[in-house]
Structures are given as C-alpha cells and as structure tokens.
Design a protein around this motif. Structure first.
Motif, PDB file in Angstrom:
ATOM      1  N   PRO A   1       1.049  -1.473  -0.041  1.00 15.05           N
ATOM      2  CA  PRO A   1      -0.389  -0.058   0.076  1.00 15.05           C
ATOM      3  C   PRO A   1       0.861   1.333  -0.221  1.00 15.05           C
ATOM      4  O   PRO A   1       0.524   2.094  -0.701  1.00 15.05           O
ATOM      5  N   LEU A   2       2.224   0.896   0.948  1.00 12.46           N
ATOM      6  CA  LEU A   2       2.887   1.985   0.264  1.00 12.46           C
ATOM      7  C   LEU A   2       3.153   2.691  -0.825  1.00 12.46           C
ATOM      8  O   LEU A   2       3.115   3.634  -1.595  1.00 12.46           O
ATOM      9  N   ASN A   3       3.634   1.747  -1.766  1.00 13.83           N
ATOM     10  CA  ASN A   3       4.354   1.832  -2.728  1.00 13.83           C
ATOM     11  C   ASN A   3       3.079   2.511  -3.535  1.00 13.83           C
ATOM     12  O   ASN A   3       2.726   3.086  -4.530  1.00 13.83           O
TER      13      ASN A   3
ATOM     14  N   LEU B   1       5.092  12.385  -3.687  1.00 13.67           N
ATOM     15  CA  LEU B   1       5.950  13.462  -2.967  1.00 13.67           C
ATOM     16  C   LEU B   1       6.021  13.422  -1.365  1.00 13.67           C
ATOM     17  O   LEU B   1       5.591  12.494  -1.070  1.00 13.67           O
ATOM     18  N   PRO B   2       7.000  14.188  -0.898  1.00 15.08           N
ATOM     19  CA  PRO B   2       6.950  13.194   0.702  1.00 15.08           C
ATOM     20  C   PRO B   2       6.358  13.778   0.966  1.00 15.08           C
ATOM     21  O   PRO B   2       6.912  12.751   2.268  1.00 15.08           O
ATOM     22  N   TRP B   3       5.389  14.656   1.215  1.00 12.44           N
ATOM     23  CA  TRP B   3       4.825  15.220   1.792  1.00 12.44           C
ATOM     24  C   TRP B   3       3.310  14.025   2.348  1.00 12.44           C
ATOM     25  O   TRP B   3       2.586  13.918   3.037  1.00 12.44           O
ATOM     26  N   GLU B   4       3.765  13.378   1.576  1.00 14.37           N
ATOM     27  CA  GLU B   4       2.654  12.386   1.060  1.00 14.37           C
ATOM     28  C   GLU B   4       2.619  10.948   1.322  1.00 14.37           C
ATOM     29  O   GLU B   4       3.431  10.776   1.652  1.00 14.37           O
ATOM     30  N   CYS B   5       1.632  10.435   2.285  1.00 13.88           N
ATOM     31  CA  CYS B   5       1.902   8.449   1.950  1.00 13.88           C
ATOM     32  C   CYS B   5       2.409   8.939   3.382  1.00 13.88           C
ATOM     33  O   CYS B   5       3.141   7.319   3.749  1.00 13.88           O
ATOM     34  N   GLU B   6       2.378   9.883   4.860  1.00 14.46           N
ATOM     35  CA  GLU B   6       3.542  10.482   5.933  1.00 14.46           C
ATOM     36  C   GLU B   6       2.821   8.690   7.109  1.00 14.46           C
ATOM     37  O   GLU B   6       3.638   8.457   7.033  1.00 14.46           O
ATOM     38  N   ASN B   7       1.618   8.142   7.014  1.00 14.21           N
ATOM     39  CA  ASN B   7       1.438   7.603   7.607  1.00 14.21           C
ATOM     40  C   ASN B   7       1.514   6.301   6.991  1.00 14.21           C
ATOM     41  O   ASN B   7       2.108   5.864   8.016  1.00 14.21           O
ATOM     42  N   GLU B   8       1.500   5.590   5.856  1.00 11.86           N
ATOM     43  CA  GLU B   8       2.047   4.221   5.363  1.00 11.86           C
ATOM     44  C   GLU B   8       3.222   4.149   5.492  1.00 11.86           C
ATOM     45  O   GLU B   8       3.737   3.357   5.856  1.00 11.86           O
ATOM     46  N   ARG B   9       4.294   5.268   4.662  1.00 12.30           N
ATOM     47  CA  ARG B   9       5.274   5.052   5.366  1.00 12.30           C
ATOM     48  C   ARG B   9       6.680   4.855   7.325  1.00 12.30           C
ATOM     49  O   ARG B   9       6.658   4.346   7.494  1.00 12.30           O
TER      50      ARG B   9
END
Length: 77
Positions: free
Chosen positions: A31-33, A42-50
């Motif tokens: 799901p992160l990928n 974008l580095p500020w997106e997907c912070e929770n998954e990362r």
C-alpha cells in the motif's frame, strides 16, 4: 512463520515488489508503494503508510538483534 505484515508470494509478484524488499514487512510495503505512485512520490504524502512500514522494519530489526545476542550468549556457555 507468517504474520499479518507478510504478504504472500502471489501478492508480491502481482505488486511487482523486487526480491530484495520481500521481508517480514512486505504487506505494508504494497500500500505504501501504491500511495507513492498515486501521489507522484511527494515526500509529505503517504506519511502514515511510511511511518507504519518503517516502524515494522525497526521492530523486525530489534527482534533479529535480540535473537542474535541470545544465540551469542548460548554459544559462550
């Protein structure tokens, strides 16, 4: 030993996860990928998954290091 954070080989193959990334946290990487691709990395997106994926990686590392130190103690005795 399978865990809720480990994806099956079929899932990993369908998601085109490289062999080097198929570890104990592989189910969290998929799901992160997907999120990364949708959000153009974008580095500020997907912070929770990362964060969830990196926490899993850290916990797995700590588990392996505890197991290694336990084996070293057993070997010394």
């Amino acid at each position: 030993m399978t865990s809720p954070t480990t994806a099956s080989q079929a899932e990993l193959k369908a998601a085109k996860v490289p062999l080097g990334w198929r570890d104990q946290c592989s189910a969290l990487l998929i799901p992160l990928n997907v999120c990364r691709k949708e959000k153009y990395y974008l580095p500020w997106e997907c912070e929770n998954e990362r964060h969830v994926y990196e926490k899993c990686q850290y916990d797995d590392y700590m588990r392996r290091m505890k197991e290694l130190s336990k084996r070293k103690l057993e070997a010394e005795e």
